[in-house]
Design a protein around this motif. Structure first.
Motif, PDB file in Angstrom:
ATOM      1  N   LYS A   1       0.383  -1.043  -0.402  1.00  0.00           N
ATOM      2  CA  LYS A   1       0.273   0.283  -0.047  1.00  0.00           C
ATOM      3  C   LYS A   1       0.742   1.236   0.238  1.00  0.00           C
ATOM      4  O   LYS A   1       1.060   2.429   0.735  1.00  0.00           O
ATOM      5  CB  LYS A   1      -0.740  -0.004   1.309  1.00  0.00           C
ATOM      6  CG  LYS A   1      -2.044  -1.368   1.345  1.00  0.00           C
ATOM      7  CD  LYS A   1      -2.316  -1.447   2.380  1.00  0.00           C
ATOM      8  CE  LYS A   1      -3.637  -2.863   2.976  1.00  0.00           C
ATOM      9  NZ  LYS A   1      -4.387  -2.724   4.087  1.00  0.00           N
ATOM     10  N   GLY A   2       2.360   0.934  -0.507  1.00  0.00           N
ATOM     11  CA  GLY A   2       2.749   2.666  -1.102  1.00  0.00           C
ATOM     12  C   GLY A   2       3.831   2.599   0.432  1.00  0.00           C
ATOM     13  O   GLY A   2       4.038   4.208   0.879  1.00  0.00           O
ATOM     14  N   ALA A   3       3.437   2.114   1.208  1.00  0.00           N
ATOM     15  CA  ALA A   3       4.518   2.027   3.143  1.00  0.00           C
ATOM     16  C   ALA A   3       5.695   2.862   2.494  1.00  0.00           C
ATOM     17  O   ALA A   3       6.738   1.644   1.666  1.00  0.00           O
ATOM     18  CB  ALA A   3       4.838   0.823   3.915  1.00  0.00           C
ATOM     19  N   GLY A   4       6.383   3.063   2.969  1.00  0.00           N
ATOM     20  CA  GLY A   4       7.653   3.834   3.127  1.00  0.00           C
ATOM     21  C   GLY A   4       8.892   4.284   4.249  1.00  0.00           C
ATOM     22  O   GLY A   4       7.985   4.568   5.179  1.00  0.00           O
ATOM     23  N   TRP A   5       9.226   5.093   4.481  1.00  0.00           N
ATOM     24  CA  TRP A   5      10.376   5.788   5.476  1.00  0.00           C
ATOM     25  C   TRP A   5      11.197   6.393   5.095  1.00  0.00           C
ATOM     26  O   TRP A   5      11.552   6.713   3.970  1.00  0.00           O
ATOM     27  CB  TRP A   5      10.818   4.324   6.503  1.00  0.00           C
ATOM     28  CG  TRP A   5      11.722   4.060   5.466  1.00  0.00           C
ATOM     29  CD1 TRP A   5      12.267   2.695   5.291  1.00  0.00           C
ATOM     30  CD2 TRP A   5      13.151   4.806   5.639  1.00  0.00           C
ATOM     31  NE1 TRP A   5      13.181   2.224   4.623  1.00  0.00           N
ATOM     32  CE2 TRP A   5      14.354   3.511   5.162  1.00  0.00           C
ATOM     33  CE3 TRP A   5      14.503   5.626   6.024  1.00  0.00           C
ATOM     34  CZ2 TRP A   5      15.515   3.384   5.156  1.00  0.00           C
ATOM     35  CZ3 TRP A   5      15.433   5.841   6.214  1.00  0.00           C
ATOM     36  CH2 TRP A   5      16.285   4.608   5.207  1.00  0.00           C
ATOM     37  N   GLN A   6      11.592   7.380   5.338  1.00  0.00           N
ATOM     38  CA  GLN A   6      12.015   8.687   6.209  1.00  0.00           C
ATOM     39  C   GLN A   6      13.533   8.927   6.834  1.00  0.00           C
ATOM     40  O   GLN A   6      12.502   8.887   7.894  1.00  0.00           O
ATOM     41  CB  GLN A   6      11.189   9.876   5.232  1.00  0.00           C
ATOM     42  CG  GLN A   6      10.292  10.658   6.590  1.00  0.00           C
ATOM     43  CD  GLN A   6       9.776  11.730   5.689  1.00  0.00           C
ATOM     44  OE1 GLN A   6       8.952  11.647   4.842  1.00  0.00           O
ATOM     45  NE2 GLN A   6       9.758  12.367   6.925  1.00  0.00           N
ATOM     46  N   HIS A   7      13.811   9.242   6.574  1.00  0.00           N
ATOM     47  CA  HIS A   7      15.730   9.908   7.686  1.00  0.00           C
ATOM     48  C   HIS A   7      14.927  10.898   8.489  1.00  0.00           C
ATOM     49  O   HIS A   7      15.054  11.797   7.768  1.00  0.00           O
ATOM     50  CB  HIS A   7      16.482   9.572   6.820  1.00  0.00           C
ATOM     51  CG  HIS A   7      17.374   9.533   8.253  1.00  0.00           C
ATOM     52  ND1 HIS A   7      18.654  10.692   8.016  1.00  0.00           N
ATOM     53  CD2 HIS A   7      18.397   9.409   9.481  1.00  0.00           C
ATOM     54  CE1 HIS A   7      19.864  10.174   8.362  1.00  0.00           C
ATOM     55  NE2 HIS A   7      19.138  10.125   9.618  1.00  0.00           N
ATOM     56  N   GLN A   8      15.121  10.782   9.603  1.00  0.00           N
ATOM     57  CA  GLN A   8      14.981  12.437  10.242  1.00  0.00           C
ATOM     58  C   GLN A   8      16.058  12.689  11.689  1.00  0.00           C
ATOM     59  O   GLN A   8      15.582  11.719  12.885  1.00  0.00           O
ATOM     60  CB  GLN A   8      13.942  12.856  10.443  1.00  0.00           C
ATOM     61  CG  GLN A   8      13.085  14.139  11.762  1.00  0.00           C
ATOM     62  CD  GLN A   8      12.235  14.591  11.813  1.00  0.00           C
ATOM     63  OE1 GLN A   8      11.357  14.230  11.193  1.00  0.00           O
ATOM     64  NE2 GLN A   8      11.514  15.033  13.379  1.00  0.00           N
ATOM     65  N   PRO A   9      16.535  12.826  11.660  1.00  0.00           N
ATOM     66  CA  PRO A   9      17.457  12.529  13.012  1.00  0.00           C
ATOM     67  C   PRO A   9      17.013  12.788  14.180  1.00  0.00           C
ATOM     68  O   PRO A   9      15.966  13.970  14.113  1.00  0.00           O
ATOM     69  CB  PRO A   9      18.436  13.821  12.720  1.00  0.00           C
ATOM     70  CG  PRO A   9      18.801  13.708  11.068  1.00  0.00           C
ATOM     71  CD  PRO A   9      17.511  14.124  10.555  1.00  0.00           C
ATOM     72  N   GLY A  10      17.304  12.364  15.493  1.00  0.00           N
ATOM     73  CA  GLY A  10      16.823  12.380  16.872  1.00  0.00           C
ATOM     74  C   GLY A  10      17.310  13.877  17.785  1.00  0.00           C
ATOM     75  O   GLY A  10      18.801  14.652  16.502  1.00  0.00           O
TER      76      GLY A  10
END
Length: 380
Positions: free
Chosen positions: A299-308
């Protein structure tokens, strides 16, 4: 071949089988949690008689509620920091085996609530061990801690059970303290060297990062992914290159059950710490695991990087050596990480589609049978 010889030679004498567990009285703390709910289902399938002692589930939804797990045990609501209530619940039940899984289990929450983290994870463990001292039916104790109890230098070597304890965050430090407490009580009150108590095998279990259907905790990779994917948003990842010892929760649970049996049947030679982590070829980065989970979700799932936040310490590399459990308990991984991910996606999607408690409980049992039942190291 006796039980002890078989275990030392890598045999399956401590297999998770119904013949041993049927009728055993098990006192399980933390039964309302994620891993606790999976243990309740497995113990029920094995015919054990279980009393659970824990606070109400700390997430909404929770696996405990979604599967109707309260029906699987003598369900007691209580705080492990309440020494008198814990002792009363344990002593009155007269268990054969005690598995202590209750804890404050989240690294990032420990920064916000460090005092509660230490009171739960350290004093809670002390209270549990003191309750065991007061109950002459107890023949085996397993204290569940974590791989994060080690002083992590982020070296490219797997930690063994005799490596130093430590922790740069409150959660890790509290679990290192829980290990030290367990060792101190074992030597002071439960060993043959002690003249002030009786000999009871008290062990501890250190597992790597686990996943599985029913985990709705905050600040954990796959629960965060489920929350994002169900509203068609990308998963946000803080440290995609960090390496963790990922495994389905049934892998270490099988280890806890084998260890509890080994202590019950084999005695004090098994009263020590054991690692339960995946083989080196099963190690994945956070980004790799997120990608594999997203692919299976569809269903088009994905991820993106965002530093903590830079001030919040999180390990970049943490590896476990599980050779001791393999040699002495006959413990092995039952399935690979990708089979575990397949099962996890199926569980969460069933829950998202409003499966009933009986349906989710049946799915949980089916996954235990599929992931563990076909293993040569599991019987019955």
């Amino acid at each position: 071949m006796n039980q002890m010889t078989a275990a030392k030679s890598g045999g399956a004498s401590f297999a998770v089988d119904r013949a041993f567990w049927s009728g055993k009285r098990v006192f399980l703390t933390g039964h309302t949690g994620f891993k606790g709910s999976w243990m309740l289902h497995w113990l029920d399938m094995l015919g054990a008689v279980t009393r659970g002692y824990a606070l109400p589930p700390d997430t909404q939804p929770s696996m405990f509620a979604l599967t109707g797990a309260a029906e699987l045990c003598d369900h007691v609501l209580g705080d492990i920091r309440d020494a008198a209530a814990l002792r009363e619940a344990l002593v009155a039940f007269r268990p054969d085996i005690v598995i202590h899984a209750a804890a404050q289990p989240l690294v990032r929450l420990s920064y916000r609530e460090p005092v509660e983290t230490f009171s739960s994870n350290v004093m809670g463990t002390i209270n549990l061990l003191e309750a065991c001292r007061a109950c002459d039916s107890v023949a085996s104790v397993v204290v569940v801690t974590t791989d994060k109890c080690y002083e992590n230098a982020e070296w490219p070597f797997a930690y063994r059970e005799n490596d130093p304890m430590g922790g740069k965050d409150p959660y890790s430090a509290s679990k290192a303290c829980a290990e030290i407490v367990t060792h101190a009580w074992r030597e002071s009150f439960f060993s043959s060297n002690s003249a002030i108590s009786r000999q009871v095998p008290v062990s501890s279990a250190r597992a790597g990062n686990v996943f599985g259907g029913g985990d709705y905790s905050a600040d954990r990779l796959l629960p965060d992914a489920v929350r994002a994917f169900t509203v068609n948003e990308p998963l946000v990842i803080r440290s995609p290159d960090a390496v963790r010892p990922w495994q389905h929760c049934l892998e270490p649970i099988a280890g806890y059950l084998r260890l509890a049996r080994a202590c019950h049947e084999g005695g004090t030679p098994y009263a020590k710490a054991f690692n339960f982590g995946p083989a080196a070829e099963q190690l994945l980065t956070v980004g790799d695991l997120a990608s594999a989970f997203a692919e299976r979700w569809g269903k088009g799932a994905g991820w993106q990087h965002q530093p903590g936040e830079a001030h919040l310490k999180e390990a970049g590399l943490l590896l476990l050596d599980s050779g001791l459990a393999q040699r002495t308990l006959g413990w092995r991984q039952m399935s690979d990480v990708f089979a575990g991910l397949d099962a996890t996606v199926a569980w969460y999607q069933a829950a998202a589609n409003n499966a009933s408690p009986s349906e989710l409980s049946a799915l949980t049992r089916s996954q235990i049978a599929d992931l563990a039942g076909s293993s040569p190291h599991i019987q019955g």
